[in-house]
Design a protein around this motif. Structure first.
Motif, short mmCIF file in Angstrom:
data_model
loop_
_atom_site.label_atom_id
_atom_site.label_comp_id
_atom_site.label_asym_id
_atom_site.label_seq_id
_atom_site.Cartn_x
_atom_site.Cartn_y
_atom_site.Cartn_z
N LYS A 1 0.85 -1.19 0.00
CA LYS A 1 0.00 0.00 0.00
C LYS A 1 0.88 1.23 0.00
CE LYS A 1 -4.40 -0.18 2.32
NZ LYS A 1 -5.04 -0.11 3.64
N ASN B 1 0.68 5.10 0.35
CA ASN B 1 -0.32 6.04 0.87
C ASN B 1 0.11 7.49 0.68
OD1 ASN B 1 -1.74 3.78 2.09
ND2 ASN B 1 -0.14 3.79 3.66
N GLY B 2 -0.38 8.11 -0.35
CA GLY B 2 -0.20 9.55 -0.53
C GLY B 2 1.22 10.06 -0.46
N ASN C 1 1.40 13.10 -4.15
CA ASN C 1 0.29 12.45 -3.46
C ASN C 1 -0.13 11.12 -4.14
OD1 ASN C 1 -1.73 12.23 -1.52
ND2 ASN C 1 -3.22 13.34 -2.77
N SER D 1 -1.03 7.30 -4.43
CA SER D 1 -1.52 6.16 -3.66
C SER D 1 -1.78 5.00 -4.62
CB SER D 1 -2.84 6.49 -2.95
OG SER D 1 -2.62 7.49 -1.98
N GLU E 1 -2.30 0.44 -4.58
CA GLU E 1 -2.43 -0.77 -3.79
C GLU E 1 -2.18 -1.97 -4.68
OE1 GLU E 1 -6.18 0.13 -1.21
OE2 GLU E 1 -5.89 -2.06 -1.30
N GLY F 1 3.71 11.03 3.31
CA GLY F 1 3.04 9.77 3.00
C GLY F 1 3.84 8.59 3.50
N SER F 2 3.31 7.39 3.24
CA SER F 2 3.99 6.19 3.75
C SER F 2 3.79 5.02 2.80
CB SER F 2 3.43 5.83 5.13
OG SER F 2 2.07 5.43 4.98
N GLU G 1 3.34 0.79 3.00
CA GLU G 1 3.14 -0.37 3.87
C GLU G 1 3.25 -1.64 3.04
OE1 GLU G 1 -0.59 -0.36 6.24
OE2 GLU G 1 -0.58 1.78 5.74
N SER H 1 8.52 2.45 4.67
CA SER H 1 9.10 3.58 3.95
C SER H 1 10.35 4.16 4.60
CB SER H 1 8.06 4.67 3.69
OG SER H 1 7.00 4.62 4.60
#
Ligand code: ATP
Length: 236
Positions: free
Chosen positions: A3, A5-6, A19, A21, A23, A56-57, A59, A66
């Motif tokens: 994932k 994320n932003g 930004n 994102s 998955e 952001g990160s 996963e 990250s």
């Protein structure tokens, strides 16, 4: 499973990703398409810990990775087959494959089994086992890069422009092999491509990246028939 994320990513003062994102779920093939300079390689390198997101990160398996160094991310089972192949040109085909297992605590039998699997995927590599990798054709080098990536039993494998510079018939062979890799152990795959048609044809879902931003996403089959995507990425 994976994932993003932003995330925002910068090179100095210049922002390359905005930004973002995405998955990737178990068993999926996901494609990320976009023109030259859209930020596809930057995204891959950020997932691998080579670039760090400013915001952001990321996963993986419900763990934030990250801040991890690249070797730790590789240790989690994420393999990246970079654009431009990056094989060891002075080494033989066989030695390159053995290098792919370097980080694993394999027995000799494990190594041999993985090499046999590589040769089943690409019989041409077996014929050229002792050849110095730098003298292989572009297509053969790409086969070797893909196979070397598979030597470590990846849990997730990401291919950066596997079709780059290859003839259409070889491109088809490469994409067939990617589908087999996905099916073999249900290994999730990410393909980053300028060759939008091929990547979308074999993937479940697609993200469209333009100048550092995701401008479209969805099921690949639906996007393939979208007039907007046809016009921008599929030659009308
Ligand atoms: P290509 O298919 O041409 O490799 P790409 O979609 O992979 O394109 P990136 O290589 O991620 O695109 O580049 C995205 C943007 O970031 C471009 O504007 C590029 O010039 C810039 N960029 C990439 N690497 C660096 C770097 N090391 N330093 C500065 N800017 C960079």
């Amino acid at each position: 499973m994976l994932k993003v994320n932003g995330i925002d990513v910068f090179y100095g003062n210049v922002q390359a990703l905005f930004n973002i994102s995405i998955e990737v779920n178990n068993k999926e093939i996901v494609s990320i398409i976009g023109a030259n300079g859209a930020g596809k390689s930057t995204l891959m390198k950020t997932i691998m810990g080579i670039n760090k997101p400013a915001n952001g990160s990321i996963e993986y398996d419900e763990e934030v990775i990250s801040s991890f160094k690249t070797h730790k991310i590789v240790g989690k089972g994420i393999v990246y087959v970079p654009e431009g192949r990056e094989i060891f040109p002075q080494m033989s085909v066989l030695e390159n494959l053995e290098m792919g297992a370097f980080s694993k605590k394999y027995t000799k039998d494990d190594i041999d089994r993985h090499i046999q699997e590589a040769y089943e995927l690409f019989p041409r590599l077996k014929e050229r086992e002792k050849q110095i990798a730098g003298t292989l054709s572009g297509g053969e080098q790409q086969m070797l890069a893909i196979s070397r990536g598979m030597m470590s039993d990846p849990k997730l494998i990401m291919f950066d422009e596997p079709s780059l510079g290859l003839a259409p018939v070889i491109i088809e062979e490469m994409f067939d092999a990617i589908v087999k890799i996905n099916k073999r152990n249900d290994t999730p795959v990410v393909i980053v491509e300028q060759n939008a048609f091929m990547a979308m044809s074999i993937s479940t879902r697609t993200y469209v990246l333009e100048v550092g931003q995701i401008v479209n996403k969805g099921h690949s089959q639906e996007l393939l028939s979208s007039p907007e995507i046809k016009k921008a990425y599929l030659g009308g």
